[in-house]
Write an enzyme that holds these catalytic residues in place. Structure first.
Site, mmCIF file in Angstrom:
data_model
loop_
_atom_site.group_PDB
_atom_site.id
_atom_site.type_symbol
_atom_site.label_atom_id
_atom_site.label_comp_id
_atom_site.label_asym_id
_atom_site.label_seq_id
_atom_site.Cartn_x
_atom_site.Cartn_y
_atom_site.Cartn_z
ATOM 1 N N GLU A 119 0.815 -1.214 0.000
ATOM 2 C CA GLU A 119 0.000 0.000 0.000
ATOM 3 C C GLU A 119 0.851 1.268 0.000
ATOM 4 O OE1 GLU A 119 -3.251 2.526 0.005
ATOM 5 O OE2 GLU A 119 -3.114 0.382 -0.421
ATOM 6 N N ARG A 157 22.563 4.699 -19.571
ATOM 7 C CA ARG A 157 22.888 4.860 -20.995
ATOM 8 C C ARG A 157 23.575 6.196 -21.273
ATOM 9 N NH1 ARG A 157 19.603 7.141 -24.505
ATOM 10 N NH2 ARG A 157 19.744 5.386 -25.946
ATOM 11 N N ASP A 172 18.952 11.431 -29.295
ATOM 12 C CA ASP A 172 17.726 10.816 -28.808
ATOM 13 C C ASP A 172 16.640 11.851 -28.593
ATOM 14 O OD1 ASP A 172 18.875 8.332 -28.751
ATOM 15 O OD2 ASP A 172 19.392 8.394 -26.628
#
Length: 268
Positions: A119, A157, A172
């Site tokens: 939870e 990366r 990118d």
């Protein structure tokens, strides 16, 4: 770079870090991933890491003790006397993760990621232990393991040498605030679909110009709000104006990049 990941389910991380570029980066000593089982820092025979919430309510809450002790153990094993590394809790209540945050974290030599589950997690962890809380989106998952993988992937990366080429992450999407241009490879024709002729021309200046135009076009079509967050050059602004004009001409009643209704190419 070193990343410590605190989790109840360390086996979930074995496959992602056991293949591809990240395995090579680990084998080459560029990065170190340490999986810490939070249950190892419990003190009962059942290795209980959660308990019922005070005040009642559904679900179970992760106890603060095992998490604090796990972080204490990490700090005790670090040579840096200041032990000044980010301790990040993955939480839907955190700040929204972005390429900018990934870049900031990639410059650190050591980060700790804490995966919540059940939870929730005892509030004393984000208040008195974590130095940052990060969310990967406005939705709720069963635990922090998938968000931790997302953060680790995006950060690692960017570490020099991980992708092989230093230029690999530079084009990118989001690297410069905008979306990436379209990519194609062989064959030049597939099921009647052609690679744009410009990419086969060998004219690098024209290819660079085409790619920049595609970056602006794609961002305008898919994520127009990003254009407001970057400084566009003169040619970029002309591209935006041209694309907007063409869109309005094709769809007289639509919306502008800002989301406002238009009619006959003019904002209402």
């Amino acid at each position: 770079m070193r990343i410590d990941i605190l989790t109840l389910f360390p086996a979930l991380f074995e496959a992602p870090f056991g293949y591809g570029v990240f395995k090579r980066a680990i084998d080459n000593g560029l990065v170190k991933i340490r999986l810490v089982n939070i249950r190892d820092y419990t003190h009962d025979k059942h290795h209980t890491a959660d308990d019922a919430p005070y005040g009642g309510g559904a679900g179970m809450v992760m106890k603060p003790g095992p998490i604090f002790e796990a972080v204490d153990a990490i700090k005790a094993g670090v040579d840096d006397p200041e032990k000044d590394f980010p301790i990040i809790l993955l939480s839907p209540q955190g700040r929204l993760f972005s390429h900018k945050i990934a870049l900031e974290l990639s410059l650190r030599s050591h980060i700790v990621l804490i995966c919540g589950h059940y939870e929730g997690i005892d509030e004393r962890v984000p208040e008195h232990l974590a130095t940052d809380c990060i969310s990967i989106g406005d939705y709720v998952l069963t635990g922090g393991e998938v968000p931790a993988l997302v953060v680790a992937d995006a950060v690692l990366r960017l570490v020099p040498g991980v992708l092989g080429s230093e230029d690999s992450p530079l084009d990118d999407s989001h690297a410069h605030g905008l979306l990436e241009y379209p990519q194609y490879t062989r064959p030049p024709e597939f099921r009647g679909y052609q690679v744009p002729e410009i990419l086969l021309s060998g004219n690098h200046a024209e290819i660079a110009r085409w790619r920049r135009e595609q970056i602006i076009k794609r961002t305008l079509e898919r994520r127009p709000e990003l254009l407001d967050k970057v400084e566009l050059g003169k040619e970029d602004k002309l591209t935006v104006e041209r694309m907007t004009h063409l869109s309005n001409a094709a769809h007289p009643e639509s919306t502008t990049p800002s989301g406002r209704k238009t009619k006959k190419g003019r904002e209402s």
